[in-house]
Design a protein around this motif. Structure first.
Motif, mmCIF file in Angstrom:
data_model
loop_
_atom_site.group_PDB
_atom_site.id
_atom_site.type_symbol
_atom_site.label_atom_id
_atom_site.label_comp_id
_atom_site.label_asym_id
_atom_site.label_seq_id
_atom_site.Cartn_x
_atom_site.Cartn_y
_atom_site.Cartn_z
ATOM 1 N N TRP A 453 -5.024 56.159 147.025
ATOM 2 C CA TRP A 453 -4.515 55.945 145.668
ATOM 3 C C TRP A 453 -4.017 57.269 145.106
ATOM 4 O O TRP A 453 -4.782 58.235 144.994
ATOM 5 C CB TRP A 453 -5.620 55.365 144.791
ATOM 6 C CG TRP A 453 -5.171 55.081 143.370
ATOM 7 C CD1 TRP A 453 -3.912 54.889 142.924
ATOM 8 C CD2 TRP A 453 -6.017 54.966 142.210
ATOM 9 N NE1 TRP A 453 -3.884 54.643 141.574
ATOM 10 C CE2 TRP A 453 -5.171 54.683 141.104
ATOM 11 C CE3 TRP A 453 -7.383 55.052 142.011
ATOM 12 C CZ2 TRP A 453 -5.673 54.513 139.822
ATOM 13 C CZ3 TRP A 453 -7.873 54.875 140.727
ATOM 14 C CH2 TRP A 453 -7.029 54.609 139.636
ATOM 15 N N ALA A 458 1.166 56.338 140.503
ATOM 16 C CA ALA A 458 0.859 54.899 140.424
ATOM 17 C C ALA A 458 1.235 54.170 141.710
ATOM 18 O O ALA A 458 1.819 53.095 141.695
ATOM 19 C CB ALA A 458 1.561 54.265 139.212
ATOM 20 N N ARG A 459 0.879 54.786 142.856
ATOM 21 C CA ARG A 459 1.203 54.205 144.152
ATOM 22 C C ARG A 459 -0.004 54.278 145.083
ATOM 23 O O ARG A 459 -0.851 55.164 144.980
ATOM 24 C CB ARG A 459 2.364 54.948 144.829
ATOM 25 C CG ARG A 459 3.621 55.103 143.995
ATOM 26 C CD ARG A 459 4.334 53.800 143.764
ATOM 27 N NE ARG A 459 5.037 53.329 144.964
ATOM 28 C CZ ARG A 459 5.689 52.175 145.006
ATOM 29 N NH1 ARG A 459 5.701 51.364 143.958
ATOM 30 N NH2 ARG A 459 6.318 51.807 146.098
ATOM 31 N N ARG A 461 -0.572 54.898 149.022
ATOM 32 C CA ARG A 461 0.223 55.468 150.100
ATOM 33 C C ARG A 461 -0.610 55.603 151.369
ATOM 34 O O ARG A 461 -1.792 55.944 151.329
ATOM 35 C CB ARG A 461 0.740 56.853 149.706
ATOM 36 C CG ARG A 461 1.806 56.816 148.623
ATOM 37 C CD ARG A 461 2.228 58.204 148.209
ATOM 38 N NE ARG A 461 3.297 58.163 147.213
ATOM 39 C CZ ARG A 461 3.565 59.149 146.369
ATOM 40 N NH1 ARG A 461 2.846 60.263 146.405
ATOM 41 N NH2 ARG A 461 4.546 59.035 145.498
ATOM 42 N N GLN A 468 4.124 52.768 151.400
ATOM 43 C CA GLN A 468 3.548 52.812 150.059
ATOM 44 C C GLN A 468 3.824 51.505 149.327
ATOM 45 O O GLN A 468 4.724 50.753 149.684
ATOM 46 C CB GLN A 468 4.085 53.997 149.273
ATOM 47 C CG GLN A 468 5.596 54.080 149.144
ATOM 48 C CD GLN A 468 6.015 55.298 148.340
ATOM 49 O OE1 GLN A 468 5.590 55.481 147.192
ATOM 50 N NE2 GLN A 468 6.838 56.146 148.939
ATOM 51 N N GLN A 469 3.021 51.257 148.303
ATOM 52 C CA GLN A 469 3.166 50.039 147.506
ATOM 53 C C GLN A 469 2.567 50.280 146.125
ATOM 54 O O GLN A 469 1.800 51.231 145.928
ATOM 55 C CB GLN A 469 2.450 48.874 148.196
ATOM 56 C CG GLN A 469 0.953 49.071 148.365
ATOM 57 C CD GLN A 469 0.323 48.017 149.259
ATOM 58 O OE1 GLN A 469 0.728 47.825 150.398
ATOM 59 N NE2 GLN A 469 -0.680 47.325 148.732
ATOM 60 N N PRO A 470 2.916 49.429 145.136
ATOM 61 C CA PRO A 470 2.342 49.590 143.799
ATOM 62 C C PRO A 470 0.832 49.324 143.812
ATOM 63 O O PRO A 470 0.310 48.634 144.689
ATOM 64 C CB PRO A 470 3.080 48.540 142.961
ATOM 65 C CG PRO A 470 4.254 48.134 143.774
ATOM 66 C CD PRO A 470 3.900 48.336 145.193
ATOM 67 N N VAL A 471 0.145 49.849 142.810
ATOM 68 C CA VAL A 471 -1.287 49.594 142.657
ATOM 69 C C VAL A 471 -1.456 48.220 142.013
ATOM 70 O O VAL A 471 -0.889 47.951 140.947
ATOM 71 C CB VAL A 471 -1.939 50.676 141.778
ATOM 72 C CG1 VAL A 471 -3.440 50.407 141.625
ATOM 73 C CG2 VAL A 471 -1.698 52.057 142.363
#
Length: 728
Positions: A453, A458-459, A461, A468-471
Motif C-alpha cells: 500500500w 492511493a495505490r 503496487r 498496480q491498482q486503486p485501494v
C-alpha cells in the motif's frame, strides 16, 4: 595469406545468436581498409543493424550467398584492441552472444548510424534573445540567467555548483533564452589542491599502491566506514594525473555519484566526467568518446562505465566492491568488479577494491594470495566508530514499530541539535493491506505476492512486477469496510516520526521520493547541515554519504535476514548493518547506533556486534568451504519461465538430460525458483556447480548448443547466469 578478394569481413551483430556473420566489403572499398573494431551498417533479415568488424577471414559459405556491408561508419576503430578483446572474453565467460555484449558496452548514441557527436564539452550559453531577458527575482530561472551573463558555463561546472540546474535550463530553453554549445576543453591547471592531513595508514596504503604504477596489481583496501578510503583514491588519482594517465572510478549506485563527483572535481586539477544511466543519451555518448580520445582524464561512473575506453589508463578503483549492484541482472549478466580486474590486467594498471565490508569472494582472493590487503582501521582525527546496541523487542509495546528506547534516543539527538537516521529497507506505507473481518489481503494476481500500500499515491503496487491498482474502499471478499495496514514501510515511518516529533523536519529517501523530487543528494540537502532533523529511508542511505551532523542511527526490521534461504543472506545482512551504522559520528560529534530485534541472542548478531565484521567473515568463509559454496565453488544458473507451469517443467526436465555433465560438475534440479511465479510467468531453474571453474566452463558451451536446439526451448524464455549473486 589469401588475396583480399578471397576474404570476407566477419561481423558481430547485436542479435541473440552466438555466431558471427560474414559480409562483403562495400563496392570500391579494399577489405584491408576496414579495421577490426570499426562499426558497420549491415543488412540483416528485413532491416539493418549496426555491427562491429571482428576479423577478416575466409568465407564459410559461397561468396555469392553473402550480403554486402551497406556503410562503413568509422574511419578509425571505435573499440580499442584491448577493449574488444575484453568484450570477446566477457561474451565467452558469461556465455552471451558477442554482438549483444558489444552492444551493451556502447552508449546508445553509438548504436545507430548517426554521425558521432562533435568534440568538445557541452556548455550552456545565453541565446540571442536571452541577453536582455529577465526572470522573477529569486527564482531558479533568474539564478541561471545571472550565472550565464558572464559567458557560457560548462555543464560539468554547473553540475559542481548547482546539481539541479537542468530544470531551470529546460524552462529557459522552452522560451528560447538559452542554448547548448560545444567548447573545446582548455588544458587543466596542474596545481595540487589542498587535501586534509593523511593518517599513517592512509599514507602506507597510498605508497604501496603507487609503487605498483605501470603494472597490474590487485589491492583490497579494507577500511572501516569513515576511515578515509576516498582520500586514498584522490591521492592516487592525483599521482596518475601527474603522469598524464587516466583514472576510472566505479561506484555501485547513481545516488552515490553526485557527492563523489563533487569531491573529485573540487580536488583534482583535471577534467572529471560522470557516466551513468541517468544522463541523457547524448551526454553519455560524449563522455564515452571524450574518454576514448583521452580528453577525459577521470571517469566516475556506475556498472556500465567499466566498458569505457582508456587509451592512457593509470588506475582503476571499485568503491564499495562488495555491492551486488555491480552485477547486471538481465541481458549480459556481467559483474563490473570482475571485469575491472580483467581490464586492469590487460591495461597493466593497479586495481583498488575498496570496502568497509569486503565480499567473501575478495577475502578468499586475499587468502589465496591473489590480492594484497591494505587496512584503514580508524577514522581520521577525533572521529570514532559508534557502538552498536541492540533493543530486545520481545514483550515490548511499540509506537508505530519504534521501541521506547529508540524514540528516547531520537528525542535526545534532536535536543542536542543533531540529526538522526532511521533505516527500514521496505518502501511504501505498509507491505500488506488486510481485512480484519475475514482475513483477505490484497495480492498481485500475476505474482501471488502481497501488494504494497502506497498511501500518498492511493495505490496498491507490486514491487516484483510493477502491477498496480486503486485501494478498495471495502473488502472485495466480504464487503466490510474494515481494511487495515499491516507492517511498516518508509512512508508510514515518515508519518509516524512527523507525529512523534512535530517540530523536526523529516526527509524520506527511497525510490519513490527520488523519482519525484530529484537525486539522493537533493534530498539530503533538504536538511541544513547545522540543524536538527530526521532522515528515514531504504538502502539508498546505507553507504557513501557523509553527513557531519548525523549522530544517531536506528535500524528497524532487519530480522528477516537472519532466516533467509539464500546462502548469501548472512553476509549481506552483516554488510548492511555495518554500512548503515557507519553513517553515524563521521565528524567531530560522537555517534550511537541502535538495532531493534526480536533475536538479540542470535549467533550472527552476537558475533558481528561482539567481534566485528572481519571475524564473522572468517567464520562464514569456513562455513562456505565446508558446504562447497562460493567462493570455493563456481555456479551457473539456468532460469526458465513460461505462461504455463507445464512448459517450464518440460523444458527444464529435457535440459537436465540434454547432455551428461562430467563427474566434476553437479547438476541440481529442476526445481522451482524461490519466487515461483512473477509477472504471470511460472519460473523454475537448474543449478550447475563445480569446484573447478575450468570444468564448469568446459561443459557450458556444448550444453548450451544442445539447449538452443530443443523443441521445448521455443515455448519458454530461458537464460544462463554465470556466477549468479542470487538464486531468484
Amino acid at each position: 595469406m589469401k588475396p583480399s578478394r578471397d576474404l570476407v569481413l566477419r561481423v558481430a551483430v547485436p542479435v541473440p545468436l552466438p555466431q558471427l556473420f560474414d559480409y562483403l566489403p562495400p563496392p570500391g572499398t579494399e577489405i584491408t581498409a576496414i579495421a577490426r573494431g570499426i562499426r558497420v551498417r549491415v543488412p540483416f533479415g528485413r532491416g539493418y543493424r549496426i555491427g562491429i568488424v571482428i576479423a577478416v577471414a575466409a568465407p564459410e559459405i559461397p561468396v555469392s550467398r553473402l550480403k554486402t556491408i551497406a556503410a562503413v561508419l568509422d574511419r578509425q576503430p571505435l573499440l580499442t584492441s584491448e577493449l574488444l578483446s575484453t568484450l570477446e572474453w566477457t561474451a565467452r565467460y558469461y556465455q552471451h552472444p558477442l554482438g549483444e555484449a558489444i552492444d551493451t558496452a556502447l552508449p546508445m548514441g553509438l548504436r545507430s548510424a548517426r554521425p558521432l557527436p562533435p568534440a568538445g564539452e557541452a556548455a550552456l550559453a545565453l541565446a540571442a534573445n536571452g541577453a536582455q531577458a529577465t526572470a522573477r527575482s529569486g527564482t531558479a530561472s533568474a539564478r541561471l540567467l545571472d550565472m550565464l551573463r558572464g559567458g557560457p558555463v560548462l555543464f560539468s561546472a554547473l553540475d559542481a555548483q548547482w546539481p539541479e540546474w537542468r530544470r531551470a535550463a529546460a524552462n529557459l530553453r522552452r522560451r528560447s533564452l538559452v542554448e547548448t554549445i560545444r567548447i573545446k576543453p582548455a588544458p587543466p591547471p596542474r596545481t595540487r589542491l589542498t587535501s586534509p592531513p593523511l593518517t599513517t595508514e592512509q599514507e602506507r596504503a597510498i605508497a604501496a599502491i603507487a609503487a605498483e604504477a605501470g603494472r597490474f596489481a590487485p589491492f583490497l583496501l579494507e577500511g572501516i566506514t569513515g576511515s578515509g578510503k576516498t582520500e586514498v583514491y584522490l591521492a592516487l588519482a592525483e599521482r596518475a594525473l601527474a603522469r598524464d594517465e587516466q583514472v576510472l572510478v566505479l561506484v555501485p549506485e547513481i545516488g552515490l555519484t553526485p557527492q563523489l563527483l563533487r569531491r573529485f572535481r573540487e580536488r583534482l586539477p583535471s577534467t572529471v566526467h560522470a557516466l551513468h544511466s541517468d544522463l541523457a543519451d547524448g551526454e553519455r555518448t560524449r563522455a564515452w568518446l571524450a574518454a576514448a580520445r583521452g580528453e577525459s582524464c577521470v571517469i566516475l561512473g556506475t556498472r556500465s562505465a567499466v566498458f569505457v575506453p582508456l587509451p592512457r589508463a593509470g588506475l582503476i578503483v571499485v568503491d564499495e566492491e562488495h555491492d551486488t549492484s555491480f552485477k547486471q541482472q538481465d541481458g549480459l549478466r556481467y559483474h563490473a568488479r570482475d571485469l575491472a580486474l580483467l581490464r586492469g590486467k590487460s591495461l597493466r594498471v593497479p586495481v583498488v577494491l575498496g570496502s568497509a565490508t569486503p565480499s567473501l569472494e575478495s577475502l578468499a582472493n586475499v587468502e589465496s594470495g591473489r590480492y594484497r590487503q591494505l587496512h584503514l582501521s580508524s577514522r581520521p582525527g577525533t572521529a570514532r566508530s559508534p557502538p552498536v546496541r541492540t533493543i530486545d523487542l520481545r514483550g515490548k509495546h511499540l509506537a508505530e514499530g519504534l521501541a521506547p528506547e529508540l524514540v528516547a534516543g531520537i528525542r535526545a539527538c534532536l535536543a542536542r541539535g543533531e540529526q538522526a537516521l532511521l533505516f527500514r529497507n521496505r518502501r511504501g506505507y505498509a507491505p500488506v493491506l488486510l481485512c480484519r473481518a475475514c482475513g483477505w489481503h490484497a495480492a498481485c494476481a500475476r505474482c501471488d505476492k502481497p501488494l504494497t500500500w502506497h498511501r500518498g499515491a492511493a495505490r496498491l503496487r507490486c514491487h516484483h512486477c510493477g502491477a498496480q491498482q486503486p485501494v478498495p474502499v471495502a473488502c472485495p471478499q466480504c464487503g466490510q469496510a474494515d481494511l487495515a495496514p499491516q507492517g511498516l514501510g518508509t512512508e508510514r515511518m515518515e508519518q509516524a516520526l512527523s507525529g512523534l516529533f512535530p517540530g523536526a523536519p523529516v526527509v524520506r529517501i527511497d525510490r519513490e521520493t527520488v523519482r519525484r523530487k530529484g537525486t539522493v543528494d537533493d534530498l539530503l540537502n533538504r536538511l541544513a547541515p547545522d540543524r536538527p532533523g530526521i532522515y528515514v529511508g531504504t538502502q539508498m542511505l546505507a553507504k557513501g554519504h557523509d553527513l557531519p551532523n548525523l549522530t544517531f542511527v536506528g535500524l528497524i526490521g532487519v530480522d528477516s535476514g537472519l532466516f533467509s534461504v539464500d546462502f548469501r543472506a548472512s553476509e549481506r545482512l552483516c554488510q548492511l548493518i555495518v554500512q548503515v551504522a557507519g553513517r553515524a559520528g563521521r565528524a567531530l560529534k560522537p555517534g550511537e547506533v541502535w538495532l531493534q530485534t526480536h533475536h538479540p541472542d542470535h549467533p550472527l548478531l552476537r558475533g558481528l556486534l561482539g567481534a566485528g565484521y572481519a571475524q564473522v567473515a572468517r567464520e562464514l568463509l569456513a562455513e562456505r568451504r565446508e558446504a562447497g559454496l562460493p567462493p570455493y565453488a563456481h555456479l551457473a544458473l539456468l532460469r526458465a519461465e513460461a505462461k504455463t507451469q507445464t512448459a517450464t517443467d518440460e523444458f527444464l526436465a529435457v535440459a537436465a538430460q540434454a547432455m551428461a555433465p562430467p563427474e566434476s560438475v553437479s547438476l541440481l534440479g529442476p526445481m522451482p525458483a524461490p519466487m515461483p511465479r512473477r509477472a504471470g510467468s511460472h519460473r523454475g531453474q537448474l543449478l550447475l556447480s563445480a569446484a573447478n571453474r575450468k570444468a564448469l566452463h568446459a561443459f557450458l558451451p556444448d550444453w548450451l548448443v544442445h539447449l538452443r536446439e530443443l523443441r521445448e526451448a521455443r515455448r519458454v524464455r530461458w537464460s544462463i547466469d554465470v556466477d549468479p549473486v542470487d538464486l531468484y
